[in-house]
Enzyme design. Structure first.
Site, PDB file in Angstrom:
ATOM      1  NE  ARG A  47      18.642   4.189  -7.107  1.00 48.40           N
ATOM      2  CZ  ARG A  47      17.967   3.317  -6.387  1.00 48.40           C
ATOM      3  NH1 ARG A  47      17.210   2.421  -6.973  1.00 48.40           N
ATOM      4  NH2 ARG A  47      18.081   3.298  -5.084  1.00 48.40           N
ATOM      5  CG  ASP A  90      14.303   5.423  -5.556  1.00 47.78           C
ATOM      6  OD1 ASP A  90      13.955   4.462  -6.277  1.00 47.78           O
ATOM      7  OD2 ASP A  90      14.608   5.293  -4.356  1.00 47.78           O
ATOM      8  CE  LYS A 145      13.570  -7.891 -25.209  1.00 46.59           C
ATOM      9  NZ  LYS A 145      13.991  -9.106 -25.759  1.00 46.59           N
ATOM     10  CG  HIS A 175      13.495  -3.723 -31.524  1.00 47.28           C
ATOM     11  ND1 HIS A 175      13.702  -4.770 -30.656  1.00 47.28           N
ATOM     12  CD2 HIS A 175      14.457  -3.836 -32.461  1.00 47.28           C
ATOM     13  CE1 HIS A 175      14.749  -5.461 -31.055  1.00 47.28           C
ATOM     14  NE2 HIS A 175      15.237  -4.927 -32.150  1.00 47.28           N
ATOM     15  CE  LYS A 179      14.829  -5.335 -36.218  1.00 50.15           C
ATOM     16  NZ  LYS A 179      16.187  -4.816 -36.168  1.00 50.15           N
ATOM     17  CD  GLU A 213      20.976 -11.258 -31.613  1.00 48.77           C
ATOM     18  OE1 GLU A 213      21.082 -10.038 -31.512  1.00 48.77           O
ATOM     19  OE2 GLU A 213      20.569 -11.985 -30.686  1.00 48.77           O
ATOM     20  CG  ASP A 232      16.538 -11.916 -25.514  1.00 49.43           C
ATOM     21  OD1 ASP A 232      16.009 -10.861 -25.106  1.00 49.43           O
ATOM     22  OD2 ASP A 232      17.619 -11.928 -26.135  1.00 49.43           O
ATOM     23  CG  HIS A 237      12.094  -9.677 -31.397  1.00 46.81           C
ATOM     24  ND1 HIS A 237      11.382  -8.571 -30.982  1.00 46.81           N
ATOM     25  CD2 HIS A 237      13.256  -9.640 -30.692  1.00 46.81           C
ATOM     26  CE1 HIS A 237      12.089  -7.916 -30.067  1.00 46.81           C
ATOM     27  NE2 HIS A 237      13.227  -8.548 -29.872  1.00 46.81           N
TER      28      HIS A 237
HETATM   29  C1  BG6 Z   1      16.423  -7.750 -28.310  1.00 44.12           C
HETATM   30  C2  BG6 Z   1      17.041  -8.871 -27.536  1.00 44.12           C
HETATM   31  O1  BG6 Z   1      15.039  -7.723 -28.101  1.00 44.12           O
HETATM   32  O2  BG6 Z   1      16.681  -7.921 -29.700  1.00 44.12           O
HETATM   33  C3  BG6 Z   1      18.539  -8.946 -27.800  1.00 44.12           C
HETATM   34  O3  BG6 Z   1      16.832  -8.679 -26.142  1.00 44.12           O
HETATM   35  C4  BG6 Z   1      18.791  -9.017 -29.286  1.00 44.12           C
HETATM   36  O4  BG6 Z   1      19.106 -10.084 -27.146  1.00 44.12           O
HETATM   37  C5  BG6 Z   1      18.049  -7.916 -30.024  1.00 44.12           C
HETATM   38  O5  BG6 Z   1      20.194  -8.888 -29.488  1.00 44.12           O
HETATM   39  C6  BG6 Z   1      18.161  -8.092 -31.526  1.00 44.12           C
HETATM   40  O6  BG6 Z   1      17.644  -6.965 -32.161  1.00 44.12           O
HETATM   41  P1  BG6 Z   1      18.137  -6.538 -33.620  1.00 44.12           P
HETATM   42  O7  BG6 Z   1      17.305  -5.349 -33.924  1.00 44.12           O
HETATM   43  O8  BG6 Z   1      19.603  -6.250 -33.503  1.00 44.12           O
HETATM   44  O9  BG6 Z   1      17.883  -7.711 -34.502  1.00 44.12           O
END
Ligand code: BG6
Length: 482
Positions: A47, A90, A145, A175, A179, A213, A232, A237
């Site tokens: 934007r 936009d 996402k 993602h 990895k 984390e 999340d 994941h």
């Molecule tokens: C994301 C989440 O998908 O993955 C985050 O939205 C999280 O909250 C992150 O911190 C963790 O990814 P990674 O690659 O650091 O383990």
């Protein structure tokens, strides 16, 4: 006039945080290693008002901040920045997409779109692309996402995307699948003879999946508070990790075979009962020696959103009957760690029992990050004459992937995912039926929370979550691998 190349990558959210931290550094790495064609144009859009030169400067600063030292090569950096172009857009206004299409010009050789956007802009963006003729057969779209926050909203988004693109053109990003160590799960299981014969309820007692984390909200207040740890981290994941651990051996490595096997696992997930889960929320505490505030202070308002969740999951199929999969994930925990622990059954007869030998079961520990290793805990006799009885001890058969592959460059997940998107390789992307199975299971969990009024239990920042999460395994006579 110079002919513009007819293949391009279009980055939505090009001036956002994901772009700065991950996408631009990943694209630079692919450029530096000459993995993307020299004529691929990279067009950013967002934007904010910028021209090409300003966007290049933005990218230069991002790379200065996020590229590792050994990746910096001035000449390559300059040629990378030359590839970049920018178009202000936009996305809530479909009219702006005409200018975007003009900027892109001929895309007949292939257009890859990376779309990460606020949920409310999703449908207008797809519609804008469609009207501007940017959904033709040679366009692929990568979707970051959040793609909805329950089955209904995810279906709406998927329907909107499906109205413009065929499933073969849609690349849903998780993602974790990019990895290196996550892909290594398949190699470990299917390129070695020793694990698979035991990889079932006959040989395995239980599985633990931990993604912990130390970070807290990281400036994502609004998003996180509406989302919570379950949606999340678990919905995507952790369920993908579970699927890779639990799936049947696919017949081949192609995208369809692998995703067919994963979806069977996701569909076999048993609905979870209230007593099989724990919600938690961090309070003040200390992480890595530093005092940190609690979630609601970070948020600056009262909230019952969970920053931790632990679940005893079951895969109801022939292979996994009676084998619990304990999952836990949370923010502000004791350490950053993604790990899968497979605990095998105890030996059927303890030969060493009468003479004092204790015999814990073998554990396979697969550490995905921050370290990368596979460790098998095996029992060995402590050296000695054993007058007072044999003493056995767990020792590690240790495979450090970091050491074994010390020379191989470690790539961030988005390098692979962007390259796969550009090249049209779908294996590491999530198919619609997988996402839907994931949401169905997660919606069931949230319904139980609502029906039973399950509150988030407090835990001190820097701990391993609420005590109830420890009790979840302990009452089954099992322990988390802390
Ligand atoms: C994301 C989440 O998908 O993955 C985050 O939205 C999280 O909250 C992150 O911190 C963790 O990814 P990674 O690659 O650091 O383990």
């Amino acid at each position: 006039m110079i002919e513009k190349s007819c293949s391009a990558l279009l980055l939505f959210g090009a001036t956002g945080d994901l772009s700065r931290r991950m996408l631009l550094p990943s694209l630079y790495a692919l450029h530096e290693d000459e993995l993307i064609g020299p004529d691929l144009r990279i067009v950013g859009t967002a934007r904010s008002e910028h021209d090409d030169a300003e966007f290049r400067e933005f990218a230069r600063l991002a790379l200065a901040e996020f590229l590792p030292e050994d990746r910096r090569d001035d000449a390559k950096l300059a040629s990378f920045l030359d590839r970049l172009e920018y178009q202000t857009l936009d996305a809530s206004n479909v009219d702006g997409f005409g200018d975007l299409a003009k900027k892109l010009g001929d895309t007949s050789c292939g257009l890859s779109i990376f779309l990460s956007t606020a949920p409310f802009l999703f449908e207008p963006t797809i519609e804008g692309l469609r009207r501007a003729g940017l959904t033709h057969g040679n366009v692929r779209i990568g979707l970051e996402k959040p793609l909805g926050n329950d089955l209904a909203s995810s279906t709406r988004i998927n329907d909107a995307v499906a109205a413009a693109f065929a499933e073969e053109q849609i690349f849903r990003i998780d993602h974790y699948l990019g990895k290196e160590t996550v892909q290594n799960l398949m190699a470990l299981r299917f390129a070695n003879m020793i694990f698979e014969p035991l990889w079932n309820s006959g040989g395995i007692d239980h599985v633990q999946i931990t993604v912990s984390e130390t970070v807290g909200l990281e400036g994502r207040k609004g998003f996180y508070d509406d989302t919570g740890a379950l949606r999340d981290m678990v919905q995507n994941h952790m369920l993908q990790l579970l699927a890779l651990i639990a799936m049947e051996p696919p017949a081949s490595l192609d995208a369809t075979s692998i995703r067919d096997e994963k979806v069977k696992v996701l569909r076999a997930l048993r609905p979870v009962k209230a007593e099989e889960m724990v919600r938690g929320q961090y309070r003040t505490g200390a992480v890595k020696g530093a005092a940190v505030s609690g979630y609601q202070e970070d948020l600056n308002e009262a909230s019952d959103t969970e920053t931790f969740v632990s679940i005893k999951a079951h895969v109801d199929n022939w292979r996994w009957t009676g084998v619990p999969f304990y999952l836990r994930t949370g923010k502000r925990l004791s350490e950053r760690r993604s790990e899968i622990v497979v605990e095998f059954k105890p030996v059927p007869h303890n030969l060493f029992g009468q003479r004092g030998g204790r015999l814990p079961a073998n554990r396979l520990v697969i550490r995905l990050q921050p370290e990368e290793y596979v460790r098998m805990q095996v029992m060995a006799k402590e050296p000695g004459l054993d007058r007072g009885g044999i003493t056995l001890r767990e020792v590690n058969l240790d495979l450090s992937l970091t050491t074994a592959f010390a020379k191989a460059r470690r790539r961030i997940a988005y390098e692979r995912l962007l390259l796969d998107l550009i090249e049209g390789e779908q294996t590491l992307f999530v198919r619609r039926d997988e996402v839907e199975a994931q949401w169905r299971w997660v919606d069931g969990i949230r319904k139980v929370w609502d029906d039973t009024g399950m509150e988030a239990k407090p835990y001190a920042a820097g701990s391993w979550g609420p005590n109830a999460a420890i009790a979840l395994t302990e009452r089954d006579g099992r322990s988390w691998n802390d």
